[in-house]
Design a protein around this motif. Structure first.
Motif, short mmCIF file in Angstrom:
data_model
loop_
_atom_site.label_atom_id
_atom_site.label_comp_id
_atom_site.label_asym_id
_atom_site.label_seq_id
_atom_site.Cartn_x
_atom_site.Cartn_y
_atom_site.Cartn_z
N GLN A 191 7.05 -11.75 5.89
CA GLN A 191 7.68 -10.45 6.06
C GLN A 191 6.65 -9.33 6.11
O GLN A 191 5.52 -9.46 5.62
N ALA A 192 7.07 -8.24 6.72
CA ALA A 192 6.27 -7.02 6.77
C ALA A 192 7.22 -5.83 6.71
O ALA A 192 8.37 -5.91 7.18
N ARG A 193 6.75 -4.74 6.11
CA ARG A 193 7.62 -3.59 5.88
C ARG A 193 6.79 -2.31 5.96
O ARG A 193 5.62 -2.28 5.55
N VAL A 194 7.39 -1.22 6.49
CA VAL A 194 6.72 0.07 6.55
C VAL A 194 7.75 1.17 6.30
O VAL A 194 8.92 1.04 6.69
N ASN A 195 7.35 2.21 5.59
CA ASN A 195 8.24 3.34 5.27
C ASN A 195 7.48 4.65 5.42
O ASN A 195 6.37 4.80 4.88
N LEU A 196 8.04 5.58 6.14
CA LEU A 196 7.46 6.92 6.33
C LEU A 196 8.36 7.93 5.64
O LEU A 196 9.56 7.97 5.89
N SER A 197 7.76 8.73 4.75
CA SER A 197 8.54 9.69 3.95
C SER A 197 8.07 11.11 4.22
O SER A 197 6.87 11.36 4.38
N HIS A 198 9.04 12.02 4.24
CA HIS A 198 8.75 13.45 4.39
C HIS A 198 9.50 14.21 3.31
O HIS A 198 10.69 14.00 3.10
N ARG A 199 8.80 15.10 2.61
CA ARG A 199 9.39 15.88 1.55
C ARG A 199 9.05 17.35 1.74
O ARG A 199 7.88 17.69 1.92
N THR A 255 14.36 15.31 1.26
CA THR A 255 13.59 14.11 1.57
C THR A 255 14.17 13.40 2.78
O THR A 255 15.39 13.39 2.98
N LEU A 256 13.30 12.84 3.57
CA LEU A 256 13.70 12.03 4.71
C LEU A 256 12.85 10.76 4.69
O LEU A 256 11.62 10.84 4.64
N ASP A 257 13.50 9.62 4.72
CA ASP A 257 12.81 8.33 4.78
C ASP A 257 13.27 7.57 6.01
O ASP A 257 14.47 7.42 6.25
N VAL A 258 12.32 7.10 6.77
CA VAL A 258 12.61 6.21 7.90
C VAL A 258 11.69 5.01 7.76
O VAL A 258 10.53 5.13 7.34
N GLY A 259 12.21 3.85 8.10
CA GLY A 259 11.40 2.66 7.93
C GLY A 259 11.95 1.48 8.69
O GLY A 259 13.03 1.54 9.30
N ALA A 260 11.20 0.40 8.66
CA ALA A 260 11.59 -0.83 9.34
C ALA A 260 10.98 -2.02 8.62
O ALA A 260 9.98 -1.89 7.91
N GLU A 261 11.59 -3.16 8.80
CA GLU A 261 11.05 -4.39 8.24
C GLU A 261 11.39 -5.56 9.16
O GLU A 261 12.37 -5.51 9.92
N VAL A 262 10.58 -6.59 9.09
CA VAL A 262 10.82 -7.79 9.87
C VAL A 262 10.54 -9.00 8.98
O VAL A 262 9.60 -8.99 8.18
N GLN A 263 11.39 -10.00 9.08
CA GLN A 263 11.25 -11.22 8.28
C GLN A 263 11.43 -12.43 9.19
O GLN A 263 12.31 -12.43 10.06
N PHE A 279 0.84 -1.19 0.00
CA PHE A 279 0.00 0.00 0.00
C PHE A 279 0.87 1.24 0.00
O PHE A 279 2.04 1.21 0.40
N SER A 280 0.30 2.33 -0.47
CA SER A 280 0.92 3.66 -0.35
C SER A 280 -0.21 4.66 -0.07
O SER A 280 -1.29 4.56 -0.67
N HIS A 281 0.05 5.59 0.83
CA HIS A 281 -1.00 6.52 1.25
C HIS A 281 -0.37 7.86 1.62
O HIS A 281 0.61 7.92 2.35
N ASP A 282 -0.95 8.93 1.07
CA ASP A 282 -0.50 10.28 1.40
C ASP A 282 -1.19 10.74 2.68
O ASP A 282 -2.42 10.87 2.73
N LEU A 283 -0.39 10.98 3.71
CA LEU A 283 -0.93 11.49 4.97
C LEU A 283 -1.21 12.98 4.88
O LEU A 283 -2.13 13.49 5.52
N SER A 284 -0.41 13.68 4.08
CA SER A 284 -0.58 15.12 3.85
C SER A 284 0.21 15.46 2.60
O SER A 284 0.69 14.58 1.89
N ASN A 285 0.37 16.75 2.32
CA ASN A 285 1.14 17.16 1.15
C ASN A 285 2.62 16.83 1.31
O ASN A 285 3.35 16.76 0.33
N ARG A 286 3.07 16.65 2.55
CA ARG A 286 4.49 16.42 2.80
C ARG A 286 4.79 15.02 3.32
O ARG A 286 5.89 14.52 3.15
#
Length: 760
Positions: free
Chosen positions: A422-430, A435-443, A373-380
Motif C-alpha cells: 500500500q501507499a498513501r498521501v495526504n495534502l492539508s491546508h489550514r 482545514t481542508l484535507d485531500v488525499g489518495a491511497e492504493v492497495q 513521513f510528514s513535511h510542512d510545505l509552508s505555514n499553511r
C-alpha cells in the motif's frame, strides 16, 4: 515564569453539510440526570503541596483545550479548561519533570523543582504538530471541541497498559462503551458489528490483521506491542473520510517519536523473555532501535486449567526494528519493520466418541514493514503519507487420532498466504481555523490458498480518494463534511461515501454532537474464494446523536446510534443455485454511556461504562434474521485504579458483566434460530505493581490475577453433529490465571509508563 514552546497548526472545523439525517431523539435528559459540577482541582494554599498553574495556547494566542499536564512518576496532573487554563497541586518534592502532551504532537519534558509550599506558573505555547490525525480521534475523557473528538475513545500508553489483560491494545478497549468482551476471536466487536468489520491503522496506514491467526474459538495474540504507541484511539462510528474499508469502527494508533535519550529494556517472566534498545544521536533528531522476544506458554498452561489440551504449547519468536528521523523542524520520517513466527498444537475430545481426539496444528509467519513521513510545505500547507508491505503465511493441519495420538484417516491441510502492499498521501491546508484535507491511497492484495488439493488465487487492486473540509460554521457550531471515493478491481465496483458531522458547544465543558455517514468494506476472503471474487462491497449507514460533558477530573458521555447494514454476504438458499451473494442485511441500535471520575480519592481513577445494543442481521449462514452470537444486549464495566505514591505501589481492579448471548441450538426449529442464550458473563481481574527505585535502572514487579473468582464464562455451545442431546460449553482457553513479571529500563525514567505496564 517558564515558557515552553510547542508549535501547532491552529485549526477549527468548518462545514456546509449537504445532507443531515437524524433518526434519534434528543438525549437532553442525560445532561440533567448527570450533572457534573466543575470543581477547583486544588487549593493554592494547600500545606505541603506545590501548586502548578498557568495557560496553554497556540502561537496566535488562542487557548487550547484538552492538553495533558502531568508530574512524571505520579498521578498528579490535569488537562486544560475551555479557556486554556489549568491548575493542580502535587505532594511530590525535590527534582521532578513536568510532561506536557497532546495527541499529534511531540511530548515536552521540563525539569522542575518542587518545594512543597510554593507555586509555579507556566505559559505554554503549542506550535507545530507531528502528525495530521488530530481531527480524526480524541478522548471521551478529555475536553472536546470537534465532532470526532466527541465520539472517539482515547487511551494513552499508560491507560492502555493498565487496562489490557494481555498487553494487547485491542483488549484494553474491550472495557470501553460500545465494545463487546470476547475471548473466542480476535478483533474489536463494536456496536453489533463482527470483529472483521473494525480495522486498525498505524500512523495512518491500514494493518491487514492486527493479531496472529488462531484456531476456532480462541483469540490470537497481538502482533504489535502496546509500547510502540504513544496514543491509541477508537472511533466506534462516524469516523473521518480519510479511513475506509471498515463498516463498524476504526482503531487508530500513533507510534512514538524520536526519544530524548537512549535507553534499553528487559522483561522476564515464566511466560516470556524480551529485550530491546533505542539509540539517539547527539543532535536528538535521529534514533534507531530493535527488540526481540521469546514467548513460551508451556509452564503457564501446565499449571492452569484449560478448556483444551496441547500437543505443542504456544511458542512465539518476534523481532522488530525502527528508524526515526527529524531532519528539521516540521519534517519527520519513521520506519518500522517486524517479523513474527508463532506455532501451537491442540486437541479436544470428539463429542460423539470420547476415544477420538480432534487435532489442530497452526503456524503463523508475519512480515510487516512501513515507512511514513510528514513535511510542512509552508505555514499553511503540509504533506504526509507513507508506504507499507505485509505478508501473512498461515499453515493449518487438522486430523483425528486415537488416544495414542495415531492419526485416523487423512490429514487435512490448509496453506494460505496473504500479502498487502500500500501507499498513501495526504495534502492539508489550514487557514484561519479552517482545514481542508485531500488525499489518495492504493492497495494491492494477493491471496493464495491451498486446501485439500484445491487451490485458489485472488488479486485485487483497491484505490481510494477523499476530500474533507472542517471548521467553524458560526458561533459555537462546528462540523466536518467529507466524501470518499473507493474502487475495487476484483469486485468491479466503484462507490461514493459521504460523511457529515456536526458539533455544538453548549458551554465551557459540554457539547452535543450528531453525525451521519456511509461506509463500505470488502467481503471476507474465504467468501470471495467461494465466488471467485464475484461479490460487492458490504455497506453500513451510521446515524449518531450524543452529549458530552467533561471537567478537569470528571467526564460523562452518552451517545445514541443507529446502524443499517446493507449488501451483507449471505449464503442464500432462495436463489436458483444456493451460493454466497450480497443479499443480507441487518441493523444495530443502542446507547453507550461513559463516566470517569478522579475526585473520589487522591491517586484513585474510577470509570464506569454501560452499553445497550439491539442488533439483528441475516448474513453468512443465518436462515432467518437474528441476533448474532457475538452480541450481548447489555455490557457494563467498572475499572478502579489507585496509586500509592510513597510506597510506589499501584493497585487495580476491573469488573466486566455482559448479559447472555444467543447461540445455535439444532434442536430448535428454524423460526427459533438463536433463541437460546448463554449464562451471563462475569469477570473480575486484580493486579498489583511494585516499583522499587534503584540508581541504575527503573524497575517494576507485576502480579496479575485474571478471573479471580473463577466465574463460569460460557460464551457459546458446540453440539454433536449426530446426537443433538450432546453438547459442551465454549469459553476462554483458561478459566483463570496468574501472571508474574519483572521489567527494567536503563537510560530513561519510564516510571510513568511502567506504573501499570502489563497490568489488566
Amino acid at each position: 515564569m517558564l515558557l515552553i514552546q510547542l508549535r501547532k497548526r491552529g485549526f477549527q472545523q468548518w462545514i456546509y453539510p449537504r445532507k443531515m439525517l437524524l433518526l434519534l431523539c434528543a438525549i437532553a435528559f442525560a445532561a440533567s440526570a448527570h450533572q457534573l459540577s466543575a470543581q477547583a482541582d486544588l487549593e493554592n494554599s494547600a500545606a505541603g503541596k506545590t501548586v502548578i498553574y498557568g495557560k496553554v495556547h497556540d502561537k496566535k494566542g488562542e487557548p487550547l483545550i484538552g492538553v495533558s499536564l502531568q508530574v512524571e512518576g505520579t498521578y498528579d496532573g490535569t488537562i486544560t479548561e475551555f479557556d486554556g487554563s489549568f491548575q493542580f497541586s502535587t505532594e511530590a518534592q525535590g527534582s521532578a519533570r513536568l510532561i506536557v502532551s497532546m495527541f499529534g504532537f511531540q511530548n515536552v519534558e521540563q525539569d522542575i523543582v518542587l518545594s512543597g509550599n510554593d507555586s509555579l506558573s507556566f505559559d505554554i505555547s503549542f506550535g507545530k504538530e507531528t502528525l495530521n490525525l488530530e481531527e480524526v480521534v480524541v478522548s471521551d475523557v478529555r475536553q472536546v471541541q470537534t465532532t470526532d473528538k466527541a465520539r472517539a475513545t482515547q487511551l494513552n500508553r499508560v491507560e492502555a497498559l493498565t487496562t489490557a489483560v494481555d498487553g494487547n491494545v485491542q483488549s484494553a478497549f474491550q472495557t470501553m462503551a460500545g465494545v463487546q468482551p470476547t475471548a473466542l476471536a480476535g478483533g474489536l466487536f463494536i456496536r453489533g458489528g463482527a470483529g472483521r468489520e473494525s480495522q486498525a491503522f498505524v500512523d495512518g496506514m491500514l494493518v491487514d490483521d492486527f493479531n496472529y491467526s488462531s484456531p476456532s474459538n480462541t483469540a490470537g495474540s497481538a502482533r504489535f506491542s502496546a509500547n510502540m504507541f504513544k496514543g491509541s484511539f477508537l472511533s466506534t462510528g462516524g469516523f473521518s473520510a480519510k479511513y475506509g474499508q471498515a463498516i463498524s469502527g476504526a482503531l487508530i494508533l500513533e507510534t512514538t517519536d524520536v526519544p530524548l535519550k537512549s535507553s534499553a529494556d528487559i522483561g522476564l517472566s515464566p511466560l516470556f523473555a524480551e529485550a530491546g534498545f533505542e539509540k539517539v544521536n547527539q543532535k536528538k533528531n535521529f534514533s534507531y532501535g530493535a527488540t526481540g522476544k521469546y514467548q513460551n506458554l508451556g509452564i503457564f498452561l501446565r499449571l492452569m486449567p484449560t478448556s483444551m489440551q496441547f500437543t505443542e504449547y504456544p511458542l512465539t519468536y518476534e523481532g522488530t526494528a525502527n528508524f526515526k528521523w527529524r531532519p528539521k523542524e516540521g519534517t519527520q520520517v519513521k520506519t518500522f519493520a517486524s517479523y513474527g513466527d508463532s506455532r501451537l498444537g491442540l486437541f479436544n475430545q470428539d463429542l460423539d466418541e470420547a476415544s477420538v481426539l480432534e487435532h489442530t496444528k497452526l503456524r503463523n509467519r508475519n512480515l510487516f514493514w512501513q515507512s511514513t513521513f510528514s513535511h510542512d510545505l509552508s505555514n499553511r500547507w503540509s504533506l504526509s503519507g507513507g508506504a507499507g508491505y505485509g505478508r501473512r503465511q498461515t499453515d493449518v493441519n487438522q486430523f483425528a487420532s486415537n488416544d495414542e495420538m495415531t492419526p485416523l484417516g487423512e490429514i487435512f491441510e490448509v496453506d494460505e498466504a496473504n500479502t498487502l502492499s500500500q501507499a498513501r498521501v495526504n495534502l492539508s491546508h489550514r487557514k484561519k481555523g479552517q482545514t481542508l484535507d485531500v488525499g489518495a491511497e492504493v492497495q494491492h492484495r494477493s491471496d493464495v490458498i491451498q486446501a485439500g488439493g484445491i487451490s485458489g488465487t485472488l488479486n485485487d487492486t483497491y484505490g481510494a480518494a477523499y476530500a474533507e473540509k472542517a471548521g467553524v460554521l458560526f458561533g459555537r457550531l462546528q462540523g466536518r463534511a467529507g466524501l470518499r471515493l473507493e474502487n475495487s478491481q476484483l469486485l468491479e465496483e466503484t462507490t461514493l461515501s459521504p460523511r457529515v458531522n456536526l458539533n455544538y458547544l453548549l458551554g465551557r465543558d459540554e457539547q452535543i454532537f450528531a453525525g451521519w455517514g456511509s461506509f463500505n468494506q470488502r467481503p471476507d476472503t474465504r467468501q470471495l474464494y467461494q465466488e471467485n471474487g464475484q461479490l460487492n462491497f458490504e455497506r453500513a449507514q451510521h446515524y449518531t446523536l450524543g452529549y458530552n460533558r467533561s471537567t478537569n477530573k470528571r467526564s460523562f458521555r452518552a451517545e445514541m446510534y443507529w446502524k443499517e447494514y446493507d449488501k451483507l454476504v449471505l449464503f442464500d438458499t432462495d436463489l436458483e443455485s444456493a451460493r454466497y451473494a450480497n443479499t443480507g442485511n441487518g441493523f444495530a441500535r443502542g446507547l453507550d454511556v461513559f463516566y470517569r471520575d478522579k475526585t473520589l480519592h487522591k491517586g484513585t481513577d474510577f470509570w464506569l461504562t454501560y452499553s445497550f445494543v439491539d442488533a439483528e442481521r441475516r448474513y453468512a449462514h443465518f436462515p432467518i434474521a437474528a441476533q448474532p452470537n457475538f452480541v450481548a444486549n447489555h455490557v457494563g464495566n467498572i475499572v478502579v485504579k489507585h496509586f500509592f505514591q510513597k510506597q510506589m505501589v499501584n493497585l487495580g481492579m476491573t469488573y466486566t458483566m455482559a448479559s447472555g448471548r444467543p447461540y445455535f441450538n439444532p434442536n430448535r426449529p428454524v423460526e427459533e434460530f438463536h433463541s437460546d442464550k448463554t449464562p451471563a458473563f462475569h469477570n473480575v481481574n486484580f493486579n498489583i505493581a511494585y516499583l522499587p527505585k534503584t540508581k541504575k535502572a527503573f524497575t517494576v514487579i507485576v502480579l496479575t490475577l485474571y478471573n479471580a473468582f473463577n466465574f463460569n464464562q460460557t460464551l457459546n455451545y458446540e453440539y454433536s453433529p449426530t446426537n443433538f442431546d450432546v453438547r459442551r460449553g465454549v469459553g476462554p482457553l483458561t478459566e483463570r490465571y496468574v501472571f508474574l513479571g519483572f521489567f527494567a529500563n536503563f537510560g530513561i525514567d519510564r516510571t510513568d509508563d511502567i506504573i501499570n505496564q502489563q497490568l489488566n
